[in-house]
Every structure is written in C-alpha cells, then in structure tokens.
Scaffold this motif. Sequence first.
Motif, mmCIF file in Angstrom:
data_model
loop_
_atom_site.group_PDB
_atom_site.id
_atom_site.type_symbol
_atom_site.label_atom_id
_atom_site.label_comp_id
_atom_site.label_asym_id
_atom_site.label_seq_id
_atom_site.Cartn_x
_atom_site.Cartn_y
_atom_site.Cartn_z
ATOM 1 N N TYR A 18 -4.980 12.727 -5.235
ATOM 2 C CA TYR A 18 -4.384 11.843 -4.282
ATOM 3 C C TYR A 18 -5.332 11.303 -3.216
ATOM 4 O O TYR A 18 -5.286 10.211 -2.688
ATOM 5 C CB TYR A 18 -3.201 12.294 -3.716
ATOM 6 N N ARG A 29 0.903 -1.228 -0.053
ATOM 7 C CA ARG A 29 -0.078 0.136 0.027
ATOM 8 C C ARG A 29 0.771 1.342 0.049
ATOM 9 O O ARG A 29 0.617 2.068 -0.752
ATOM 10 C CB ARG A 29 -0.908 0.084 1.214
ATOM 11 N N ASN A 30 1.781 1.178 0.861
ATOM 12 C CA ASN A 30 2.584 2.550 0.904
ATOM 13 C C ASN A 30 3.438 2.829 -0.233
ATOM 14 O O ASN A 30 3.553 4.156 -0.628
ATOM 15 C CB ASN A 30 3.490 2.596 2.419
ATOM 16 N N GLU A 31 3.943 1.880 -0.890
ATOM 17 C CA GLU A 31 4.521 2.016 -2.078
ATOM 18 C C GLU A 31 3.961 2.403 -3.202
ATOM 19 O O GLU A 31 4.114 3.331 -3.886
ATOM 20 C CB GLU A 31 5.558 0.889 -2.441
ATOM 21 N N ILE A 90 -7.024 7.617 -2.134
ATOM 22 C CA ILE A 90 -7.218 6.924 -0.823
ATOM 23 C C ILE A 90 -8.385 6.578 -0.684
ATOM 24 O O ILE A 90 -8.767 5.577 0.042
ATOM 25 C CB ILE A 90 -6.270 7.895 0.100
ATOM 26 N N LYS A 126 1.246 9.503 -5.547
ATOM 27 C CA LYS A 126 1.532 10.996 -4.812
ATOM 28 C C LYS A 126 2.023 12.006 -6.034
ATOM 29 O O LYS A 126 1.831 13.050 -6.178
ATOM 30 C CB LYS A 126 1.837 10.859 -3.771
ATOM 31 N N LEU A 134 0.852 4.021 -2.809
ATOM 32 C CA LEU A 134 0.293 5.222 -2.626
ATOM 33 C C LEU A 134 1.619 6.425 -3.006
ATOM 34 O O LEU A 134 1.171 7.557 -3.683
ATOM 35 C CB LEU A 134 -0.141 5.305 -1.350
ATOM 36 N N ALA A 135 2.814 5.975 -2.673
ATOM 37 C CA ALA A 135 4.058 6.911 -2.865
ATOM 38 C C ALA A 135 4.105 7.295 -4.430
ATOM 39 O O ALA A 135 4.358 8.162 -4.780
ATOM 40 C CB ALA A 135 5.218 6.434 -2.409
#
Length: 191
Positions: free
Chosen positions: A19, A3-5, A23, A11, A7-8
């Motif tokens: 963005y 998820r974090n990768e 989410i 962004k 979303l980055a």
Amino acid sequence: MGRNELLAAMKDRMPERRYIHTIGVADTAIELATRFNLDTKKAETAGILHDSCKYADRVWMKEVIKGVNMNPLLLEYHHELWHGPVGAYVAQKEFHVEDEDVLNAIRYHTTGRANMSDLEKIIYIADMIEPNRQFSGVEELRKAAQELPLDELMSECITHSIGFLISKGQPVFPDSFECYNDILQKRRSNI
C-alpha cells in the motif's frame, strides 16, 4: 472515484508495505506527469490501480486471462506478470475506468511493450523508481528521471529491468524485448 476512495479500496487488497508502494507510485507518477506535461489525474489513477491484483488469487487470475482472451503466452511465464493485465480488467469492470491509456498503463506496467504511450512509460518508470524501492541502480534511475527526456529515461529503465532478469537467469516476456527494441530504434531514428 477520487484519490481517497481508490486508495481505500487498495488498502483492503494488499499488505501495508505494498500500500505504501502504491502511494509512492501514484505520487511519483504525478511528479513525472507534471515534468513531462501529461495529465496528472490519469497518472494518479493508473498509479493507484496498477497493483490492484498483485495479491489476487492465482487460480482466479488464470481464469480471467483465459476467460477474456488475454494473451495466452502470459500463462507460460511467472504469475508475477499476470497482475498487470488482470488489473486493467479489474480497473475497467470494478472501478469503471474507461480511458484506454490508463488501462494500458496498468496492463503493461510490469513488461512494457512496443509503441508505449507517454502515460504508459510514466507508470512503468514510477513503479520502478518510487521512493520506497531499494535495489542496486535505483538512485541512478531516480537522478535520470530528473534530467533525461522521457524516451531516454524509459530506455534506461527497460534496459535495467531486462538486465536484472537476465542476471538472475529469469525468462524475459517478449513484450519487454519489443519495448526495448522499439525505444532503441526510435532513439536511433531521431539522431
């Protein structure tokens, strides 16, 4: 990628407002997947990547559509429709998504289509009702998302979408009509 990768990566591709929408779609997709007993990880991935090409260069998207033999009819409609199919291409090539259901959920999130999978329906719906969306009728659709079976909910959403386009004098992509007809016919055959 987690998820974090993902979303980055998103962004950097879109304005802050989009963005936040991304989410919202991912989180709404997880909620809907949980409600309808579907794979939440697939829903989250498709939700995060669904607008990966929303702000991509139009000339480049046109080249991709032609170059990989996507439906040429796309080029006869508003460029807003291009980011779904091109986004599926990018999800596969750049983010190494191989699950065809996830790719189709990205590909058809703006138009719908006949014979949608449950995951495809969830991403279409999540994109429409995520908490940051503001349009006439969205609260009714959000309420319906808590109460209706998935096919009835999809029927409500595609009906709203087509009705909106018609009210604005905009052309409706054939996949959307096919989606509407397919859902309606399946609901009638279950009565």
